[in-house]
Design a protein around this motif. Structure first.
Motif, PDB file in Angstrom:
ATOM      1  N   MET A  88       0.831  -1.185   0.000  1.00 44.83           N
ATOM      2  CA  MET A  88       0.000   0.000   0.000  1.00 44.83           C
ATOM      3  C   MET A  88       0.870   1.241   0.000  1.00 44.83           C
ATOM      4  O   MET A  88       1.715   1.395   0.874  1.00 44.83           O
ATOM      5  N   PRO A  89       0.662   2.131  -0.939  1.00 42.44           N
ATOM      6  CA  PRO A  89       1.395   3.393  -0.925  1.00 42.44           C
ATOM      7  C   PRO A  89       0.959   4.249   0.266  1.00 42.44           C
ATOM      8  O   PRO A  89      -0.214   4.257   0.631  1.00 42.44           O
ATOM      9  N   PHE A  90       1.910   4.941   0.836  1.00 42.59           N
ATOM     10  CA  PHE A  90       1.644   5.829   1.968  1.00 42.59           C
ATOM     11  C   PHE A  90       2.250   7.187   1.643  1.00 42.59           C
ATOM     12  O   PHE A  90       3.452   7.292   1.434  1.00 42.59           O
ATOM     13  N   ILE A  91       1.416   8.215   1.590  1.00 43.08           N
ATOM     14  CA  ILE A  91       1.866   9.573   1.310  1.00 43.08           C
ATOM     15  C   ILE A  91       1.776  10.363   2.606  1.00 43.08           C
ATOM     16  O   ILE A  91       0.713  10.420   3.225  1.00 43.08           O
ATOM     17  N   ASN A  92       2.882  10.967   3.024  1.00 41.93           N
ATOM     18  CA  ASN A  92       2.925  11.736   4.260  1.00 41.93           C
ATOM     19  C   ASN A  92       3.155  13.206   3.918  1.00 41.93           C
ATOM     20  O   ASN A  92       4.172  13.552   3.340  1.00 41.93           O
ATOM     21  N   VAL A  93       2.194  14.044   4.297  1.00 46.95           N
ATOM     22  CA  VAL A  93       2.273  15.477   4.021  1.00 46.95           C
ATOM     23  C   VAL A  93       2.519  16.206   5.330  1.00 46.95           C
ATOM     24  O   VAL A  93       1.805  15.987   6.316  1.00 46.95           O
ATOM     25  N   LYS A  94       3.512  17.055   5.348  1.00 45.42           N
ATOM     26  CA  LYS A  94       3.758  17.921   6.502  1.00 45.42           C
ATOM     27  C   LYS A  94       3.498  19.345   6.041  1.00 45.42           C
ATOM     28  O   LYS A  94       4.038  19.775   5.028  1.00 45.42           O
ATOM     29  N   GLN A  95       2.658  20.049   6.789  1.00 43.43           N
ATOM     30  CA  GLN A  95       2.327  21.422   6.423  1.00 43.43           C
ATOM     31  C   GLN A  95       2.169  22.256   7.678  1.00 43.43           C
ATOM     32  O   GLN A  95       1.926  21.729   8.764  1.00 43.43           O
ATOM     33  N   LEU A  96       2.330  23.567   7.511  1.00 40.12           N
ATOM     34  CA  LEU A  96       2.087  24.465   8.629  1.00 40.12           C
ATOM     35  C   LEU A  96       0.621  24.374   9.028  1.00 40.12           C
ATOM     36  O   LEU A  96      -0.257  24.254   8.175  1.00 40.12           O
ATOM     37  N   ALA A  97       0.374  24.422  10.301  1.00 39.28           N
ATOM     38  CA  ALA A  97      -0.995  24.397  10.808  1.00 39.28           C
ATOM     39  C   ALA A  97      -1.731  25.648  10.335  1.00 39.28           C
ATOM     40  O   ALA A  97      -1.113  26.693  10.100  1.00 39.28           O
ATOM     41  N   GLY A  98      -3.045  25.517  10.180  1.00 42.62           N
ATOM     42  CA  GLY A  98      -3.837  26.683   9.848  1.00 42.62           C
ATOM     43  C   GLY A  98      -4.733  26.521   8.639  1.00 42.62           C
ATOM     44  O   GLY A  98      -5.589  27.360   8.394  1.00 42.62           O
ATOM     45  N   ARG A  99      -4.581  25.454   7.892  1.00 42.12           N
ATOM     46  CA  ARG A  99      -5.476  25.251   6.767  1.00 42.12           C
ATOM     47  C   ARG A  99      -6.796  24.677   7.269  1.00 42.12           C
ATOM     48  O   ARG A  99      -6.838  23.991   8.275  1.00 42.12           O
ATOM     49  N   SER A 100      -7.846  24.969   6.536  1.00 39.85           N
ATOM     50  CA  SER A 100      -9.175  24.503   6.948  1.00 39.85           C
ATOM     51  C   SER A 100      -9.304  22.995   6.715  1.00 39.85           C
ATOM     52  O   SER A 100      -8.528  22.400   5.949  1.00 39.85           O
ATOM     53  N   GLU A 101     -10.300  22.401   7.353  1.00 37.82           N
ATOM     54  CA  GLU A 101     -10.568  20.980   7.140  1.00 37.82           C
ATOM     55  C   GLU A 101     -10.907  20.721   5.679  1.00 37.82           C
ATOM     56  O   GLU A 101     -10.522  19.693   5.114  1.00 37.82           O
ATOM     57  N   GLU A 102     -11.613  21.664   5.058  1.00 41.37           N
ATOM     58  CA  GLU A 102     -11.978  21.515   3.645  1.00 41.37           C
ATOM     59  C   GLU A 102     -10.736  21.518   2.752  1.00 41.37           C
ATOM     60  O   GLU A 102     -10.631  20.729   1.815  1.00 41.37           O
ATOM     61  N   VAL A 105      -2.614   2.403  -9.286  1.00 43.33           N
ATOM     62  CA  VAL A 105      -2.970   1.763  -8.016  1.00 43.33           C
ATOM     63  C   VAL A 105      -4.408   2.141  -7.665  1.00 43.33           C
ATOM     64  O   VAL A 105      -4.832   3.280  -7.850  1.00 43.33           O
ATOM     65  N   ASP A 106      -5.155   1.181  -7.170  1.00 41.11           N
ATOM     66  CA  ASP A 106      -6.529   1.404  -6.725  1.00 41.11           C
ATOM     67  C   ASP A 106      -6.526   2.459  -5.620  1.00 41.11           C
ATOM     68  O   ASP A 106      -5.808   2.309  -4.619  1.00 41.11           O
ATOM     69  N   PRO A 107      -7.306   3.539  -5.761  1.00 38.98           N
ATOM     70  CA  PRO A 107      -7.349   4.583  -4.729  1.00 38.98           C
ATOM     71  C   PRO A 107      -7.675   4.047  -3.329  1.00 38.98           C
ATOM     72  O   PRO A 107      -7.245   4.630  -2.340  1.00 38.98           O
ATOM     73  N   GLU A 108      -8.406   2.942  -3.255  1.00 37.39           N
ATOM     74  CA  GLU A 108      -8.728   2.342  -1.952  1.00 37.39           C
ATOM     75  C   GLU A 108      -7.485   1.837  -1.224  1.00 37.39           C
ATOM     76  O   GLU A 108      -7.530   1.589  -0.021  1.00 37.39           O
ATOM     77  N   LYS A 109      -6.392   1.700  -1.933  1.00 40.01           N
ATOM     78  CA  LYS A 109      -5.154   1.176  -1.329  1.00 40.01           C
ATOM     79  C   LYS A 109      -4.130   2.270  -1.046  1.00 40.01           C
ATOM     80  O   LYS A 109      -3.021   1.983  -0.614  1.00 40.01           O
TER      81      LYS A 109
END
Length: 70
Positions: free
Chosen positions: A1-15, A34-38
């Protein structure tokens, strides 16, 4: 399963974060087939006081910019 880890400054909305997750999943699936479910995506929000460039935190940079703007 591919795993993408994003680090960003806090403050963006949930949307905004949800859209980032959707866009990354679509892009990865589109390129690799790759199937998006994976595809897993984790978003880590880092406080501006804990992220720095050249020895100065983003919180310090923001405070300096605000003081210079006055």
């Amino acid at each position: 399963m591919p795993f993408i880890n994003v680090k960003q400054l806090a403050g963006r909305s949930e949307e905004q974060t949800a859209e980032i997750v959707r866009a990354l999943t679509e892009a990865y699936a589109g390129v690799t087939g790759v199937d998006p479910e994976k595809i897993w995506v984790a978003v880590e929000e880092i406080p501006a006081t804990h992220w720095s460039i050249a020895g100065e935190t983003f919180a310090e940079k923001k405070a300096k910019a605000a003081a210079d703007a006055q």
